[in-house]
Scaffold this motif. Structure first.
Motif, PDB file in Angstrom:
ATOM      1  N   ASP A   1       3.247   8.067   6.685  1.00 49.05           N
ATOM      2  CA  ASP A   1       3.133   6.751   7.314  1.00 49.05           C
ATOM      3  C   ASP A   1       2.858   6.885   8.814  1.00 49.05           C
ATOM      4  N   GLU A   2       3.608   7.783   9.441  1.00 48.53           N
ATOM      5  CA  GLU A   2       3.421   7.988  10.877  1.00 48.53           C
ATOM      6  C   GLU A   2       2.035   8.557  11.168  1.00 48.53           C
ATOM      7  N   ALA A   3       1.576   9.480  10.334  1.00 48.72           N
ATOM      8  CA  ALA A   3       0.247  10.064  10.528  1.00 48.72           C
ATOM      9  C   ALA A   3      -0.838   9.007  10.363  1.00 48.72           C
ATOM     10  N   LEU A   4      -0.675   8.116   9.383  1.00 53.21           N
ATOM     11  CA  LEU A   4      -1.659   7.076   9.165  1.00 53.21           C
ATOM     12  C   LEU A   4      -1.670   6.080  10.321  1.00 53.21           C
ATOM     13  N   GLU A   5      -0.509   5.774  10.842  1.00 52.50           N
ATOM     14  CA  GLU A   5      -0.422   4.893  12.010  1.00 52.50           C
ATOM     15  C   GLU A   5      -1.207   5.475  13.184  1.00 52.50           C
ATOM     16  N   LYS A   6      -1.073   6.764  13.403  1.00 53.63           N
ATOM     17  CA  LYS A   6      -1.783   7.405  14.515  1.00 53.63           C
ATOM     18  C   LYS A   6      -3.284   7.439  14.265  1.00 53.63           C
ATOM     19  N   ALA A   7      -3.676   7.670  13.017  1.00 52.77           N
ATOM     20  CA  ALA A   7      -5.103   7.651  12.684  1.00 52.77           C
ATOM     21  C   ALA A   7      -5.680   6.259  12.902  1.00 52.77           C
ATOM     22  N   MET A   8      -4.935   5.233  12.515  1.00 51.50           N
ATOM     23  CA  MET A   8      -5.389   3.862  12.722  1.00 51.50           C
ATOM     24  C   MET A   8      -5.682   3.589  14.189  1.00 51.50           C
TER      25      MET A   8
ATOM     26  N   ARG B   1       6.326  22.028  -3.063  1.00 54.21           N
ATOM     27  CA  ARG B   1       5.516  22.211  -1.858  1.00 54.21           C
ATOM     28  C   ARG B   1       5.598  20.944  -1.013  1.00 54.21           C
ATOM     29  N   PRO B   2       6.692  20.736  -0.286  1.00 48.13           N
ATOM     30  CA  PRO B   2       6.818  19.515   0.513  1.00 48.13           C
ATOM     31  C   PRO B   2       5.686  19.421   1.538  1.00 48.13           C
ATOM     32  N   ARG B   3       5.233  18.207   1.767  1.00 53.62           N
ATOM     33  CA  ARG B   3       4.090  18.004   2.644  1.00 53.62           C
ATOM     34  C   ARG B   3       4.392  18.435   4.073  1.00 53.62           C
ATOM     35  N   GLY B   4       5.586  18.168   4.549  1.00 54.82           N
ATOM     36  CA  GLY B   4       5.965  18.645   5.877  1.00 54.82           C
ATOM     37  C   GLY B   4       5.587  17.708   7.006  1.00 54.82           C
TER      38      GLY B   4
ATOM     39  N   MET C   1       0.849  -1.197   0.000  1.00 57.88           N
ATOM     40  CA  MET C   1       0.000   0.000   0.000  1.00 57.88           C
ATOM     41  C   MET C   1       0.879   1.238   0.000  1.00 57.88           C
ATOM     42  N   GLU C   2       0.599   2.171  -0.838  1.00 54.13           N
ATOM     43  CA  GLU C   2       1.393   3.398  -0.940  1.00 54.13           C
ATOM     44  C   GLU C   2       0.719   4.498  -0.155  1.00 54.13           C
ATOM     45  N   THR C   3       1.416   5.025   0.839  1.00 52.46           N
ATOM     46  CA  THR C   3       0.841   6.105   1.638  1.00 52.46           C
ATOM     47  C   THR C   3       1.663   7.378   1.549  1.00 52.46           C
ATOM     48  N   ARG C   4       2.773   7.327   0.855  1.00 55.63           N
ATOM     49  CA  ARG C   4       3.642   8.500   0.780  1.00 55.63           C
ATOM     50  C   ARG C   4       3.482   9.196  -0.568  1.00 55.63           C
ATOM     51  N   GLY C   5       2.262   9.554  -0.917  1.00 55.60           N
ATOM     52  CA  GLY C   5       2.058  10.269  -2.166  1.00 55.60           C
ATOM     53  C   GLY C   5       2.769  11.603  -2.151  1.00 55.60           C
ATOM     54  N   LYS C   6       3.245  12.043  -3.295  1.00 56.88           N
ATOM     55  CA  LYS C   6       3.994  13.293  -3.370  1.00 56.88           C
ATOM     56  C   LYS C   6       3.045  14.479  -3.456  1.00 56.88           C
ATOM     57  N   GLY C   7       3.413  15.548  -2.785  1.00 51.20           N
ATOM     58  CA  GLY C   7       2.640  16.775  -2.873  1.00 51.20           C
ATOM     59  C   GLY C   7       3.032  17.526  -4.128  1.00 51.20           C
TER      60      GLY C   7
ATOM     61  N   GLY D   1      -1.236  15.165  14.107  1.00 50.73           N
ATOM     62  CA  GLY D   1      -0.382  16.349  14.142  1.00 50.73           C
ATOM     63  C   GLY D   1      -0.436  17.167  12.863  1.00 50.73           C
ATOM     64  N   ILE D   2      -1.609  17.163  12.196  1.00 50.17           N
ATOM     65  CA  ILE D   2      -1.748  17.897  10.940  1.00 50.17           C
ATOM     66  C   ILE D   2      -3.074  18.659  10.932  1.00 50.17           C
ATOM     67  N   THR D   3      -3.225  19.547   9.974  1.00 51.56           N
ATOM     68  CA  THR D   3      -4.471  20.290   9.825  1.00 51.56           C
ATOM     69  C   THR D   3      -5.470  19.469   9.005  1.00 51.56           C
ATOM     70  N   ARG D   4      -6.719  19.890   9.037  1.00 51.91           N
ATOM     71  CA  ARG D   4      -7.722  19.203   8.219  1.00 51.91           C
ATOM     72  C   ARG D   4      -7.388  19.327   6.735  1.00 51.91           C
ATOM     73  N   THR D   5      -6.900  20.483   6.352  1.00 54.30           N
ATOM     74  CA  THR D   5      -6.535  20.679   4.949  1.00 54.30           C
ATOM     75  C   THR D   5      -5.475  19.673   4.522  1.00 54.30           C
ATOM     76  N   SER D   6      -4.478  19.485   5.376  1.00 55.56           N
ATOM     77  CA  SER D   6      -3.418  18.521   5.066  1.00 55.56           C
ATOM     78  C   SER D   6      -3.960  17.096   5.037  1.00 55.56           C
ATOM     79  N   MET D   7      -4.885  16.796   5.947  1.00 51.53           N
ATOM     80  CA  MET D   7      -5.473  15.464   5.976  1.00 51.53           C
ATOM     81  C   MET D   7      -6.221  15.170   4.689  1.00 51.53           C
ATOM     82  N   TYR D   8      -7.050  16.122   4.265  1.00 56.03           N
ATOM     83  CA  TYR D   8      -7.820  15.923   3.039  1.00 56.03           C
ATOM     84  C   TYR D   8      -6.883  15.779   1.836  1.00 56.03           C
ATOM     85  N   ALA D   9      -5.840  16.592   1.806  1.00 55.99           N
ATOM     86  CA  ALA D   9      -4.914  16.548   0.673  1.00 55.99           C
ATOM     87  C   ALA D   9      -4.167  15.221   0.607  1.00 55.99           C
ATOM     88  N   ALA D  10      -3.811  14.695   1.778  1.00 55.00           N
ATOM     89  CA  ALA D  10      -2.990  13.484   1.801  1.00 55.00           C
ATOM     90  C   ALA D  10      -3.809  12.207   1.756  1.00 55.00           C
TER      91      ALA D  10
END
Length: 202
Positions: free
Chosen positions: A18-25, A11-14, A1-7, A46-55
């Motif tokens: 993978d770590e964010a998805l682990e925490k969401a899980m 504009r690096p995602r910052g 499964m690919e979770t590190r899609g490029k922004g 540790g991200i904003t809603r905008t970042s969550m939707y984008a990623a």
């Protein structure tokens, strides 16, 4: 499964996807789909809603990705169990895995695939259906493995592979529910051992 899609270029995602998805899980695992608010999720990630939707897309998209991560991580014991050489060893490994994952001290109790959306309102219907399908997929994989065991003579002729697959999964799911209710690893392992005593002899 690919979770590190490029922004977007330049504009690096910052954040570590993978770590964010682990925490969401883990949030979904502990609180369920409807119980986990966007504030809970983005706060843990540790991200904003905008970042969550984008990623990850919307909340349901995020849950689907979290479930994939759960299957590839904590629930990967099922895939390993299917490779055991005998049907009894498959069953033993499945129940042992269910006990261990449901009672890990560093994780929420129970199983994301069981508790994620058992009780859901209209907004959670699609996730409830997704998890029902996910659990049924586990039954199907066990059925196929036990059908092979019948063909190989490892299970008695006339054994119903679907019946014993559902029998086994019912116990595994029940172990997860009992773990959430406070049952200990030792207690649940005894339950698993009891279930295996009625396993069909070869």
């Amino acid at each position: 499964m690919e979770t590190r899609g490029k922004g977007p270029i330049g504009r690096p995602r910052g954040f570590d996807a993978d770590e964010a998805l682990e925490k969401a899980m883990r949030v979904f695992w502990e609180q369920g789909y409807e119980g986990a608010s966007l504030t809970d999720l983005t706060g843990a990630m540790g991200i904003t809603r905008t970042s969550m939707y984008a990623a990850f897309g919307n909340k349901e998209d995020l849950f689907r990705k979290a479930l994939e991560r759960y299957e590839e991580g904590p629930a990967s014991y099922v895939a390993r169990a299917l490779r055991e050489p005998t049907a009894r060893e498959v069953a033993t490994a499945v129940l042992r895995g269910a006990v261990q994952v449901s009672t890990r001290p560093d994780c929420p109790s129970g199983c994301l695939g069981v508790q994620g959306s058992l009780a859901a309102g209209e907004t959670g219907r699609s996730v409830r259906d997704l998890l029902a399908e996910w659990r049924e997929g586990g039954v199907d994989r066990l059925r196929d493995r036990f059908r092979q065991a019948v063909d190989d003579g490892d299970l008695p002729p006339g054994t119903d592979p679907l019946h014993i697959a559902r029998y086994l999964m019912t116990f595994a799911n029940g172990i997860a529910v009992q773990a959430v209710g406070g049952a200990t690893r030792e207690e649940l392992q005894r339950v698993a051992d009891t279930a295996l005593r009625s396993w069909p002899p070869a």
